[in-house]
Enzyme design. Structure first.
Site, PDB file in Angstrom:
ATOM      1  N   ARG A   1      50.979 145.774 -32.284  1.00  0.00           N
ATOM      2  CA  ARG A   1      49.652 146.245 -32.669  1.00  0.00           C
ATOM      3  C   ARG A   1      48.954 146.835 -31.445  1.00  0.00           C
ATOM      4  O   ARG A   1      49.042 146.286 -30.336  1.00  0.00           O
ATOM      5  CB  ARG A   1      48.807 145.090 -33.214  1.00  0.00           C
ATOM      6  CG  ARG A   1      49.218 144.611 -34.599  1.00  0.00           C
ATOM      7  CD  ARG A   1      48.874 145.635 -35.676  1.00  0.00           C
ATOM      8  NE  ARG A   1      49.199 145.173 -37.015  1.00  0.00           N
ATOM      9  CZ  ARG A   1      50.320 145.485 -37.679  1.00  0.00           C
ATOM     10  NH1 ARG A   1      51.232 146.264 -37.119  1.00  0.00           N
ATOM     11  NH2 ARG A   1      50.516 145.049 -38.902  1.00  0.00           N
TER      12      ARG A   1
ATOM     13  N   HIS B   1      53.045 154.992 -35.555  1.00  0.00           N
ATOM     14  CA  HIS B   1      53.189 153.710 -36.270  1.00  0.00           C
ATOM     15  C   HIS B   1      54.295 153.794 -37.338  1.00  0.00           C
ATOM     16  O   HIS B   1      54.052 153.574 -38.524  1.00  0.00           O
ATOM     17  CB  HIS B   1      51.845 153.311 -36.901  1.00  0.00           C
ATOM     18  CG  HIS B   1      51.754 151.833 -37.194  1.00  0.00           C
ATOM     19  ND1 HIS B   1      50.621 151.092 -37.038  1.00  0.00           N
ATOM     20  CD2 HIS B   1      52.674 150.955 -37.652  1.00  0.00           C
ATOM     21  CE1 HIS B   1      50.837 149.833 -37.386  1.00  0.00           C
ATOM     22  NE2 HIS B   1      52.086 149.730 -37.763  1.00  0.00           N
TER      23      HIS B   1
HETATM   24  C1  OXD Z   1      53.847 146.015 -40.504  1.00  0.00           C
HETATM   25  C2  OXD Z   1      53.545 147.363 -39.999  1.00  0.00           C
HETATM   26  O1  OXD Z   1      53.152 145.065 -40.149  1.00  0.00           O
HETATM   27  O2  OXD Z   1      54.092 148.337 -40.541  1.00  0.00           O
HETATM   28  O3  OXD Z   1      54.805 145.874 -41.270  1.00  0.00           O
HETATM   29  O4  OXD Z   1      52.768 147.494 -39.056  1.00  0.00           O
END
Ligand code: OXD
Length: 318
Positions: free
Chosen positions: A233, A281
């Site tokens: 993250r 992402h």
């Molecule tokens: C997840 C993401 O948590 O794609 O799966 O970030």
């Protein structure tokens, strides 16, 4: 009357679905096909009596409209967006376990690692200038890799990296044992883990304890020429600290699949930084078919009163 751990029988399963509009139809059709007796309602159409929900990043309004939820299936691995909400007291959050994401994480991380270690970007630049410029081999013993977070995805990544003969260290909150990986655990061994690592891979869940964990203090503990691969993250990285460490020549660069703000704003320095590789992402995307197979199996298990795997520990936040 249902017991708190069972859900309504199959013929009357209302399922509340809430996700990115672009994905909704595939999920709705897939869930309906896997569970023909379910009635799938798509948010913002509420299904007030629903005891089961399948969600990605829902709003508080969604939760408030479904006070009877007992099972909330998260469409991805990270449950941080859900953990920020007020959930119905009896609800259990269940995450997708692997579901085809572990192999994606492994190929993404190995690609980023090998691209850096084998200097492919340098060769791409030489080729663009039509220069035939071989460089000497590098020793992988000089590139120990440290994997933070050793859940299903982290373990797969650590094993895949070890298969390329890099020294691999792992770090997690609780002690783990993985063949070919030297595992360290807890706060007490965090600095030791960092000081053994040159290429740091972050796969930690986002919690209060891991927010900003990749800051100047921790990143400057890496071996000289440190490199960061963040596939967890964006809020775990203090972005100015990484920029400063690269400016100071203490870090060689980073591959970032996640950023604090997504999409990354156009003026952000990461876009043009020569030592930063960015992806939007996508390191491990949820695979609809695999995930629905897992969810429908778990709904069946819950109906039968069987124990469920992948239930999030609300106190830990993952
Ligand atoms: C997840 C993401 O948590 O794609 O799966 O970030």
């Amino acid at each position: 009357m249902n017991s708190p751990s069972s859900v309504q029988p199959a013929q009357s399963i209302p399922i509340a679905l809430c996700c990115n509009p672009a994905d909704t139809e595939a999920w709705r059709r897939g869930l309906q096909a896997a569970m023909p007796d379910a009635a799938v309602s798509v948010w913002p159409a509420a299904s007030p009596g629903a005891q089961t929900a399948v969600v990605w990043s829902p709003s508080q309004a969604f939760m408030d409209a479904h006070p009877d939820l007992k099972l909330i299936f998260n469409m991805g691995a990270g449950v941080d967006a859900l953990m920020r909400l007020r959930l119905p007291a009896q609800a259990r959050v269940v995450r997708i376990e692997d579901g085809g994401m572990a192999v994606q994480m492994a190929d993404y991380v190995c690609h980023a690692l090998l691209r850096h270690f084998r200097e492919f970007d340098v060769y791409a630049q030489s080729a663009a200038q039509q220069k035939w410029a071989p460089r000497g081999p590098r020793n992988r013993q000089d590139f120990p890799v440290g994997v933070m977070g050793l859940g299903a995805l982290g373990q797969r990544v650590a094993r895949s990296v070890a298969a390329f003969d890099f020294p691999v260290f792992g770090w997690s909150q609780t002690a783990k044992s993985i063949e070919g990986v030297q595992c360290l655990a807890g706060e007490a061994q965090f600095d030791e883990f960092l000081s053994k690592t040159r290429v740091l891979v972050c796969l930690l869940p986002l919690t209060d304890a891991t927010r900003d964990i990749l800051d100047y203090r921790s990143l400057s503990k890496l071996k000289p020429g440190g490199y960061l691969i963040n596939v967890a993250r964006g809020s775990q990285l203090v972005e100015e600290d990484l920029l400063r460490l690269m400016d100071e020549g203490r870090m060689a660069g980073a591959t970032l699949d996640v950023t604090r703000q997504e999409p990354l704003p156009p003026e952000h320095p990461f876009w043009t930084h020569p030592q930063v590789v960015l992806t939007p992402h996508v390191s491990a995307q949820t695979l609809v078919h695999e995930s629905i197979a897992q969810i429908s199996e778990k709904v069946r298990a819950a109906l039968a009163g069987e124990p469920l795997r992948g239930v999030v520990d609300a106190a830990r936040g993952y």
